[in-house]
Scaffold this motif. Structure first.
Motif, mmCIF file in Angstrom:
data_model
loop_
_atom_site.group_PDB
_atom_site.id
_atom_site.type_symbol
_atom_site.label_atom_id
_atom_site.label_comp_id
_atom_site.label_asym_id
_atom_site.label_seq_id
_atom_site.Cartn_x
_atom_site.Cartn_y
_atom_site.Cartn_z
ATOM 1 N N VAL A 166 0.811 -1.225 0.000
ATOM 2 C CA VAL A 166 0.000 0.000 0.000
ATOM 3 C C VAL A 166 0.844 1.276 0.000
ATOM 4 C CG1 VAL A 166 -1.867 -1.184 1.194
ATOM 5 C CG2 VAL A 166 -0.202 0.104 2.521
ATOM 6 N N ILE A 167 2.158 1.143 0.187
ATOM 7 C CA ILE A 167 3.019 2.324 0.198
ATOM 8 C C ILE A 167 3.375 2.682 -1.241
ATOM 9 C CG2 ILE A 167 5.230 3.267 0.957
ATOM 10 C CD1 ILE A 167 5.103 1.350 3.343
ATOM 11 N N PRO A 168 3.011 3.873 -1.706
ATOM 12 C CA PRO A 168 3.207 4.227 -3.124
ATOM 13 C C PRO A 168 4.682 4.354 -3.505
ATOM 14 C CG PRO A 168 1.657 5.727 -2.023
ATOM 15 C CD PRO A 168 2.333 4.946 -0.953
ATOM 16 N N GLU A 169 4.989 3.968 -4.733
ATOM 17 C CA GLU A 169 6.301 4.245 -5.308
ATOM 18 C C GLU A 169 6.404 5.741 -5.592
ATOM 19 O OE1 GLU A 169 8.656 1.902 -6.577
ATOM 20 O OE2 GLU A 169 7.604 0.081 -5.936
ATOM 21 N N GLU A 170 7.616 6.261 -5.588
ATOM 22 C CA GLU A 170 7.816 7.693 -5.823
ATOM 23 C C GLU A 170 7.205 8.139 -7.146
ATOM 24 O OE1 GLU A 170 9.096 10.350 -4.213
ATOM 25 O OE2 GLU A 170 9.212 9.147 -2.387
ATOM 26 N N SER A 171 7.245 7.261 -8.139
ATOM 27 C CA SER A 171 6.736 7.627 -9.467
ATOM 28 C C SER A 171 5.236 7.872 -9.490
ATOM 29 C CB SER A 171 7.084 6.524 -10.469
ATOM 30 O OG SER A 171 6.503 5.280 -10.075
ATOM 31 N N ARG A 172 4.527 7.425 -8.439
ATOM 32 C CA ARG A 172 3.064 7.589 -8.415
ATOM 33 C C ARG A 172 2.620 8.953 -7.914
ATOM 34 N NH1 ARG A 172 -0.066 3.115 -5.339
ATOM 35 N NH2 ARG A 172 -1.744 4.492 -6.038
ATOM 36 N N PHE A 173 3.503 9.707 -7.261
ATOM 37 C CA PHE A 173 3.103 10.995 -6.713
ATOM 38 C C PHE A 173 2.944 12.025 -7.827
ATOM 39 C CE2 PHE A 173 5.425 9.115 -3.010
ATOM 40 C CZ PHE A 173 4.307 8.955 -2.202
ATOM 41 N N VAL A 174 1.794 12.683 -7.817
ATOM 42 C CA VAL A 174 1.508 13.692 -8.849
ATOM 43 C C VAL A 174 1.668 15.112 -8.323
ATOM 44 C CG1 VAL A 174 -0.056 12.146 -10.077
ATOM 45 C CG2 VAL A 174 -0.979 13.677 -8.321
ATOM 46 N N ALA A 175 1.761 15.249 -7.002
ATOM 47 C CA ALA A 175 1.913 16.578 -6.396
ATOM 48 C C ALA A 175 2.484 16.419 -4.994
ATOM 49 C CB ALA A 175 0.586 17.321 -6.344
ATOM 50 N N SER A 176 3.202 17.436 -4.536
ATOM 51 C CA SER A 176 3.689 17.449 -3.159
ATOM 52 C C SER A 176 3.789 18.890 -2.686
ATOM 53 C CB SER A 176 5.048 16.755 -3.058
ATOM 54 O OG SER A 176 6.052 17.507 -3.707
ATOM 55 N N VAL A 177 3.724 19.059 -1.360
ATOM 56 C CA VAL A 177 3.855 20.395 -0.779
ATOM 57 C C VAL A 177 4.750 20.322 0.453
ATOM 58 C CG1 VAL A 177 1.587 21.169 -1.562
ATOM 59 C CG2 VAL A 177 1.811 20.171 0.708
ATOM 60 N N LEU A 201 -5.242 22.214 -3.224
ATOM 61 C CA LEU A 201 -3.894 22.684 -3.541
ATOM 62 C C LEU A 201 -3.911 23.359 -4.906
ATOM 63 C CD1 LEU A 201 -0.830 22.785 -2.991
ATOM 64 C CD2 LEU A 201 -0.677 20.499 -4.015
ATOM 65 N N GLU A 202 -3.536 24.616 -4.903
ATOM 66 C CA GLU A 202 -3.588 25.370 -6.147
ATOM 67 C C GLU A 202 -2.711 26.612 -6.041
ATOM 68 O OE1 GLU A 202 -7.107 26.882 -9.187
ATOM 69 O OE2 GLU A 202 -7.458 26.948 -7.016
ATOM 70 N N ASN A 203 -1.800 26.789 -7.011
ATOM 71 C CA ASN A 203 -0.984 28.006 -7.108
ATOM 72 C C ASN A 203 -0.259 28.341 -5.809
ATOM 73 O OD1 ASN A 203 -1.841 28.380 -9.785
ATOM 74 N ND2 ASN A 203 -3.649 29.549 -9.133
ATOM 75 N N GLU A 204 0.524 27.376 -5.291
ATOM 76 C CA GLU A 204 1.353 27.589 -4.103
ATOM 77 C C GLU A 204 0.529 27.908 -2.847
ATOM 78 O OE1 GLU A 204 4.856 27.508 -4.075
ATOM 79 O OE2 GLU A 204 4.832 26.837 -6.156
ATOM 80 N N THR A 205 -0.720 27.463 -2.844
ATOM 81 C CA THR A 205 -1.605 27.693 -1.692
ATOM 82 C C THR A 205 -2.374 26.420 -1.382
ATOM 83 O OG1 THR A 205 -1.896 30.033 -2.246
ATOM 84 C CG2 THR A 205 -3.519 29.057 -0.775
ATOM 85 N N LEU A 206 -2.440 26.083 -0.095
ATOM 86 C CA LEU A 206 -3.267 24.966 0.344
ATOM 87 C C LEU A 206 -4.445 25.530 1.126
ATOM 88 C CD1 LEU A 206 -3.544 21.824 0.529
ATOM 89 C CD2 LEU A 206 -2.518 22.018 2.803
ATOM 90 N N ALA A 207 -5.647 25.356 0.583
ATOM 91 C CA ALA A 207 -6.860 25.815 1.253
ATOM 92 C C ALA A 207 -7.482 24.660 2.026
ATOM 93 C CB ALA A 207 -7.857 26.365 0.244
ATOM 94 N N VAL A 208 -7.951 24.954 3.229
ATOM 95 C CA VAL A 208 -8.641 23.968 4.070
ATOM 96 C C VAL A 208 -10.079 24.436 4.221
ATOM 97 C CG1 VAL A 208 -8.708 22.820 6.301
ATOM 98 C CG2 VAL A 208 -6.498 23.456 5.302
ATOM 99 N N SER A 227 -6.604 29.560 4.089
ATOM 100 C CA SER A 227 -5.566 29.271 3.103
ATOM 101 C C SER A 227 -4.187 29.426 3.726
ATOM 102 C CB SER A 227 -5.700 30.189 1.892
ATOM 103 O OG SER A 227 -6.932 29.964 1.230
ATOM 104 N N ILE A 228 -3.277 28.540 3.323
ATOM 105 C CA ILE A 228 -1.917 28.542 3.850
ATOM 106 C C ILE A 228 -0.941 28.594 2.673
ATOM 107 C CG2 ILE A 228 -0.249 27.294 5.274
ATOM 108 C CD1 ILE A 228 -2.604 25.671 6.392
ATOM 109 N N PRO A 229 0.044 29.477 2.697
ATOM 110 C CA PRO A 229 1.056 29.463 1.637
ATOM 111 C C PRO A 229 1.958 28.238 1.777
ATOM 112 C CG PRO A 229 1.627 31.068 3.329
ATOM 113 C CD PRO A 229 0.262 30.559 3.669
ATOM 114 N N VAL A 230 2.259 27.572 0.653
ATOM 115 C CA VAL A 230 3.088 26.362 0.678
ATOM 116 C C VAL A 230 4.063 26.399 -0.486
ATOM 117 C CG1 VAL A 230 1.300 24.947 1.771
ATOM 118 C CG2 VAL A 230 1.429 25.051 -0.729
ATOM 119 N N PHE A 231 5.075 25.535 -0.404
ATOM 120 C CA PHE A 231 5.950 25.311 -1.542
ATOM 121 C C PHE A 231 5.405 24.103 -2.282
ATOM 122 C CE2 PHE A 231 9.595 23.124 -3.463
ATOM 123 C CZ PHE A 231 10.032 24.128 -4.320
ATOM 124 N N GLN A 232 4.978 24.298 -3.521
ATOM 125 C CA GLN A 232 4.276 23.261 -4.275
ATOM 126 C C GLN A 232 5.131 22.731 -5.404
ATOM 127 O OE1 GLN A 232 0.484 24.540 -5.849
ATOM 128 N NE2 GLN A 232 0.319 22.821 -7.266
#
Length: 373
Positions: free
Chosen positions: A248-259, A292-299, A312-317
């Motif tokens: 169940v632990i994803p391979e690195e190649s499966r990640f489409v986004a990170s922050v 997650l959109e444009n270097e911002t994570l909204a909750v 909204s929180i500023p993030v490195f995307q």
């Protein structure tokens, strides 16, 4: 039996073992605490037949050796309310007398022969940890274990031991926590794979750790023991098959986004947002939408009967924009145990596993499944 001690010494021992007292069993002895005064030590013992705890108190004066079972709930409540001074505790037959300040309390006890045999753990696999490090490891992993005892394997933490390397894994099928750590082997064998109840590990995590204090571990065929200073914890091992967590632990190649996100900022934001949805799900926390959109994570959370919260929180995307719905309690659990200032959150898709870990840290992983929208 007759002893003299400060109220704090008596209370320390009672509180130390009370967590193993049975609250469900109708056998009187299991709802009690066994007191044994001998060789200058007052030993407290309690068990619910699944776990057992022993505490040894040296700061006492024994005038007459002996032993007796006392009803745990009553003597603990009494000890809490005693004045902070020396007390005398003695027995006549099966009656316990507690004297202090010219006053006296009597409690009906029971013969120690009624107390079940206390387990002894012998095994070829043994080792030690620094207590503070072990407690941190336990807190990070045990949050993912299940509380539903109808599925025993999911209420435990898997210990995979190979030499000095130890991997701890827990899952309740909705989330998973994995920690790679180290211990110092002291036994004849240094490989094992055992399932330890998270219940006993959580009790160890609550101990007040002193500088350079260690926890000694012995793993037997059916039981495990943890010895820390004056206290000994014993628990049955869980007899069950732990799921194949590797799949169940994803391979690195499966990640489409990170922050990359500030942990305290995210914790405070999600904590406020969860106010709206605490009562929506049976596990005490409802849906939170992460956008997650444009270097911002909204909750975003919403309760149609109360209102909504959007922060909204500023993030490195890195990677694409994405939107997922999560169980806010599962997210809060990991944010409350992470000690790093910055965490990395990785997404594989809106309905597939997401992973959280400390920035620049590869020894810990927390995975959770998004909820349906």
């Amino acid at each position: 039996m007759k002893i003299r001690c400060e109220k704090e010494s008596l209370l320390r021992g009672l509180q130390g073992v009370y967590r193993a007292v049975s609250t469900k069993n109708t056998i009187f002895a299991l709802s009690g605490i066994l007191l044994i005064a001998e060789e200058g030590v007052l030993t407290f013992k309690a068990t619910d037949m699944e776990i057992a705890i022993e505490y040894r108190e040296h700061d006492i004066t024994i005038e007459e050796e002996g032993s007796i079972i006392v009803p745990a709930r009553y003597i603990l409540e009494i000890a809490k309310k005693l004045p902070s001074e020396e007390v005398t505790l003695f027995t006549e037959g099966y009656t316990v007398y507690i004297r202090y300040s010219g006053s006296e309390i009597t409690i009906n006890g029971l013969d120690q022969e009624e107390f079940p045999a206390f387990p002894q753990v012998n095994g070829d696999v043994a080792g030690r940890f620094d207590l503070e490090v072990f407690q941190k490891d336990i807190k990070e992993v045990s949050i993912a274990s299940a509380l539903d005892e109808s599925r025993p394997a999911f209420t435990g933490v898997l210990f995979e031991i190979e030499g000095k390397n130890l991997r701890m894994v827990a899952t309740d099928t909705h989330r998973l926590a994995l920690k790679n750590t180290f211990w110092e082997p002291t036994g004849e064998k240094d490989t094992a794979s055992v399932l330890i109840p998270a219940k006993i590990l959580r009790e160890i995590s609550k101990l007040a750790a002193e500088d350079d204090e260690t926890v000694e571990v012995v793993i037997g065929n059916h039981q495990v023991s943890f010895s820390v200073g004056n206290i000994l914890f014993i628990s049955r091992l869980i007899d069950g098959k732990f799921p194949n967590y590797h799949s169940v632990i994803p391979e690195e190649s499966r990640f489409v986004a990170s922050v990359e996100i500030d942990v305290r900022h995210f914790l405070a934001t999600l904590d406020r947002a969860s106010i709206m949805v605490k009562d929506q799900l049976r596990d005490r926390a409802g849906k939170a939408r992460l956008i997650l959109e444009n270097e911002t994570l909204a909750v975003h959370t919403q309760n149609v009967e109360v209102g909504k919260i959007h922060e909204s929180i500023p993030v490195f995307q890195e990677g694409q924009d994405i939107e997922v719905v999560v169980n806010s309690r599962y997210m809060l659990d990991v944010l409350n145990v992470l000690e790093e200032e910055t965490m990395v959150m990785k997404f594989t898709g809106p309905s597939t596993p997401m992973v959280m870990e400390g920035k620049d840290r590869k020894d810990y992983l927390y995975l959770t499944l998004p909820l349906k929208s």
